[in-house]
Motif scaffolding. Structure first.
Motif, mmCIF file in Angstrom:
data_model
loop_
_atom_site.group_PDB
_atom_site.id
_atom_site.type_symbol
_atom_site.label_atom_id
_atom_site.label_comp_id
_atom_site.label_asym_id
_atom_site.label_seq_id
_atom_site.Cartn_x
_atom_site.Cartn_y
_atom_site.Cartn_z
ATOM 1 N N CYS A 148 0.841 -1.210 0.000
ATOM 2 C CA CYS A 148 0.000 0.000 0.000
ATOM 3 C C CYS A 148 0.871 1.253 0.000
ATOM 4 O O CYS A 148 0.572 2.227 -0.703
ATOM 5 C CB CYS A 148 -0.926 -0.007 1.221
ATOM 6 N N SER A 149 1.938 1.238 0.795
ATOM 7 C CA SER A 149 2.853 2.371 0.813
ATOM 8 C C SER A 149 3.488 2.581 -0.556
ATOM 9 O O SER A 149 3.657 3.715 -1.012
ATOM 10 C CB SER A 149 3.934 2.134 1.874
ATOM 11 N N GLU A 150 3.820 1.505 -1.222
ATOM 12 C CA GLU A 150 4.399 1.593 -2.566
ATOM 13 C C GLU A 150 3.401 2.183 -3.551
ATOM 14 O O GLU A 150 3.748 3.037 -4.377
ATOM 15 C CB GLU A 150 4.818 0.193 -3.020
ATOM 16 N N MET A 151 2.137 1.746 -3.470
ATOM 17 C CA MET A 151 1.113 2.285 -4.366
ATOM 18 C C MET A 151 0.852 3.762 -4.089
ATOM 19 O O MET A 151 0.544 4.527 -5.003
ATOM 20 C CB MET A 151 -0.180 1.475 -4.244
ATOM 21 N N LYS A 152 0.954 4.165 -2.832
ATOM 22 C CA LYS A 152 0.789 5.579 -2.498
ATOM 23 C C LYS A 152 1.789 6.435 -3.270
ATOM 24 O O LYS A 152 1.439 7.499 -3.809
ATOM 25 C CB LYS A 152 0.969 5.786 -0.989
ATOM 26 N N GLU A 153 3.040 5.984 -3.336
ATOM 27 C CA GLU A 153 4.060 6.719 -4.083
ATOM 28 C C GLU A 153 3.809 6.656 -5.582
ATOM 29 O O GLU A 153 3.946 7.659 -6.288
ATOM 30 C CB GLU A 153 5.447 6.163 -3.748
ATOM 31 N N GLN A 154 3.456 5.477 -6.087
ATOM 32 C CA GLN A 154 3.244 5.322 -7.526
ATOM 33 C C GLN A 154 2.063 6.155 -8.026
ATOM 34 O O GLN A 154 2.117 6.733 -9.116
ATOM 35 C CB GLN A 154 3.021 3.845 -7.857
ATOM 36 N N LEU A 155 1.011 6.215 -7.227
ATOM 37 C CA LEU A 155 -0.183 6.971 -7.613
ATOM 38 C C LEU A 155 -0.105 8.433 -7.177
ATOM 39 O O LEU A 155 -1.018 9.207 -7.475
ATOM 40 C CB LEU A 155 -1.430 6.328 -6.993
ATOM 41 N N ARG A 156 0.956 8.798 -6.471
ATOM 42 C CA ARG A 156 1.171 10.156 -5.980
ATOM 43 C C ARG A 156 -0.020 10.633 -5.136
ATOM 44 O O ARG A 156 -0.597 11.699 -5.348
ATOM 45 C CB ARG A 156 1.420 11.117 -7.141
ATOM 46 N N LEU A 157 -0.372 9.824 -4.159
ATOM 47 C CA LEU A 157 -1.531 10.110 -3.321
ATOM 48 C C LEU A 157 -1.137 10.998 -2.148
ATOM 49 O O LEU A 157 -0.084 10.806 -1.535
ATOM 50 C CB LEU A 157 -2.141 8.811 -2.795
ATOM 51 N N ASN A 158 -2.011 11.930 -1.811
ATOM 52 C CA ASN A 158 -1.854 12.682 -0.574
ATOM 53 C C ASN A 158 -2.435 11.856 0.570
ATOM 54 O O ASN A 158 -2.819 10.691 0.391
ATOM 55 C CB ASN A 158 -2.516 14.061 -0.682
ATOM 56 N N ASP A 159 -2.505 12.439 1.756
ATOM 57 C CA ASP A 159 -3.000 11.681 2.919
ATOM 58 C C ASP A 159 -4.421 11.176 2.706
ATOM 59 O O ASP A 159 -4.744 10.015 2.995
ATOM 60 C CB ASP A 159 -2.946 12.551 4.180
ATOM 61 N N TRP A 160 -5.302 12.080 2.232
ATOM 62 C CA TRP A 160 -6.684 11.649 1.999
ATOM 63 C C TRP A 160 -6.719 10.543 0.945
ATOM 64 O O TRP A 160 -7.457 9.566 1.082
ATOM 65 C CB TRP A 160 -7.554 12.818 1.553
ATOM 66 N N GLY A 161 -5.927 10.691 -0.111
ATOM 67 C CA GLY A 161 -5.906 9.680 -1.161
ATOM 68 C C GLY A 161 -5.466 8.324 -0.638
ATOM 69 O O GLY A 161 -5.976 7.286 -1.063
ATOM 70 N N TYR A 162 -4.499 8.336 0.300
ATOM 71 C CA TYR A 162 -4.049 7.064 0.869
ATOM 72 C C TYR A 162 -5.162 6.415 1.679
ATOM 73 O O TYR A 162 -5.394 5.205 1.584
ATOM 74 C CB TYR A 162 -2.817 7.280 1.736
ATOM 75 N N TYR A 163 -5.858 7.215 2.484
ATOM 76 C CA TYR A 163 -6.999 6.659 3.222
ATOM 77 C C TYR A 163 -8.045 6.109 2.266
ATOM 78 O O TYR A 163 -8.591 5.017 2.480
ATOM 79 C CB TYR A 163 -7.622 7.737 4.120
ATOM 80 N N ASP A 164 -8.316 6.823 1.189
ATOM 81 C CA ASP A 164 -9.288 6.373 0.194
ATOM 82 C C ASP A 164 -8.844 5.043 -0.429
ATOM 83 O O ASP A 164 -9.657 4.139 -0.659
ATOM 84 C CB ASP A 164 -9.439 7.445 -0.886
#
Length: 477
Positions: A171-187
């Motif tokens: 999930c942490s890796e996908m957060k970087e790949q998708l360039r998610l902010n905090d809300w995006g990571y929760y989503d």
């Protein structure tokens, strides 16, 4: 001479040994860091499970703060042709200056807007706003709660903590790949948990709580009358969502599953946990799904823009919780929209000074975007992100102001603020020259009023009747 040669030989022989010693020291330091983190992780997980077994504290949810409503006119205010041109600087009195929240995530260079490549070959596959994702979760990792009692929840949480390390890393890796902010990571975490455990189930909430805690976010588990809920700590102002005040921190219930009432909360804190931020310096990178092209024309200045936004990104923005206007105004346009929108505007302002260029952008907002109130278009208050201005057919004062400050920042690199009157929102720009017309002072800097909804107005002209109205200044830079 032989003596110097011997010294040189000894020094050259010692160099590899010194380099090897430094490498060994670095490896030993990294090993100690890994061991320390592993020990910390195991300690906090055990302490969390033990704390869950204790009686949870009773809290009553605070009623949601309603989205601010403004009595906007059914038609935009038009500047009268014979209205005098204002040149003498006139101050507008601020009654409050709203600062930005603490340090948003650091901005990164915007990559080319192409479909994001995410590993979709792992065992648990799910779609995140049209982007295929996957994590390493098998059927044997399903967790079932016997009840919502403390011991049952703690038992299930321990099973998750014992087998979801790889999932947390993915999930942490996908957060970087998708360039998610905090809300995006929760989503993302919520989408994954719902796909694996079932939508809005207790098991999904428990998986979310583990993955968010592993990522370092300040979250709490709450038990309502019918299910478990996840509470997230935010310093940003959020509307239309119930919240709790716990130890001086505001926790929101953001999944839309409950509106209030009595809850039992497991108030376990982890050292170093941080609040979730809604700030979005760059939008996420999602697979492209072209929406209908939006054509916006300003015939008087010869400007025509055609923008095809990404429907997947629009869906992501639509699910954003209602929040304060600084979040919308500071959210940058996507790279794809910038590539389509900015070139014709850049040509229109080429060779112009700051005031003239800003006036062209202001008139583009006046002439190219049809006006309609939120009540008329949506049936209630709804602020648009700048990106959404090229999807929805109409816009009102805050929407236009949000796009205007984005364009001024992108094309002129000038500082801006929003101006919140009791029933209206406009913008103001920090020009390098002297202020012309109506302005507000922020510290020692003057920001000149620019109103994208006062049709036909020039730089420095506040809407009639608002020139001497106290205004709330909202920082966005």
């Amino acid at each position: 001479m032989k003596r110097y040669t011997l010294v040189l030989v000894l020094l050259l022989a010692a160099a590899p040994l010194a380099a090897q010693t430094r490498r060994e020291a670095l490896l030993e330091y990294q090993s100690r860091r890994r061991r320390a983190y592993t020990e910390f992780r195991e300690d906090y997980r055990k302490a969390c499970a033990d704390f869950m077994r204790k009686r949870w504290e009773a809290f009553r949810a605070e009623a949601p703060v309603p989205v601010p409503e403004r009595k906007e006119p059914d038609r935009p205010v038009m500047r009268q042709p014979d209205a005098p041109v204002i040149r003498t600087p006139k101050p507008i009195v601020p009654n409050r200056i709203v600062e930005l929240p603490e340090a948003p995530p650091e901005a990164r260079p915007a990559p080319v807007a192409t479909p994001t490549k995410i590993d979709a070959s792992r065992t648990c596959r799910f779609a995140f706003y049209g982007t295929e994702c996957s994590v390493s979760l098998g059927p044997d990792q399903h967790v079932r709660l016997a009840s919502r009692a403390e011991n049952s929840v703690a038992d299930a949480w321990e099973r998750i903590a014992g087998s979801y390390d790889r999932v947390a890393a993915e999930c942490s890796e996908m957060k970087e790949q998708l360039r998610l902010n905090d809300w995006g990571y929760y989503d993302l975490v919520r989408t994954l948990a719902d796909a694996y455990c079932g939508r809005a189930t207790d098991e999904s909430t428990l998986v979310q709580s583990f993955l968010m805690a592993e990522a370092g976010y300040k979250v709490r588990l709450a038990r309502g009358r019918e299910r478990l809920h996840l509470l997230l700590a935010l310093d940003d102002r959020v509307y239309a969502r119930p919240y709790f005040r716990i130890g001086g921190q505001t926790f929101y219930l953001l999944d839309g599953s409950a509106t209030g009432g009595q809850f039992s909360i497991c108030n376990f804190s982890i050292p170093g946990e941080r609040v979730l931020s809604l700030s979005m310096p760059e939008p996420p990178l999602l697979s492209d799904a072209p929406a209908a092209p939006a054509v916006r024309n300003d015939a008087q200045d010869g400007i025509s823009t055609t923008v095809t936004p990404n429907r997947n990104l629009l869906d992501f923005l639509e699910d954003y919780p209602p929040c304060y206007w600084n979040i919308y105004a500071s959210a940058r346009l996507s790279a794809s929209v910038r590539e389509q929108l900015l070139p014709p505007l850049r040509r229109a302002i080429a060779g112009k000074g700051e005031y003239q260029a800003a006036a062209i952008l202001l008139h583009y907002l006046h002439r190219a975007f049809p006006y309609k109130t939120d009540d008329a278009q949506f049936g209630g208050e709804r602020t648009l992100f700048a990106e959404e201005m090229f999807f929805f057919p109409y816009s009102d004062c805050e929407d236009r102001s949000v796009l205007f400050v984005q364009l001024v920042g992108e094309l002129l690199q000038l500082k801006t603020v929003l101006l919140y009157y009791p029933n209206h929102i406009a913008a103001a720009v920090r020009f390098h020259g002297e202020a012309v017309g109506d302005y507000v002072s922020v510290g020692r800097e003057r920001y000149t009023v620019c109103d994208p909804t006062y049709i036909g107005a020039e730089i420095g002209e506040a809407m009639p009747g608002l020139e001497q109205t106290p205004v709330e200044i909202i920082r966005i830079d």
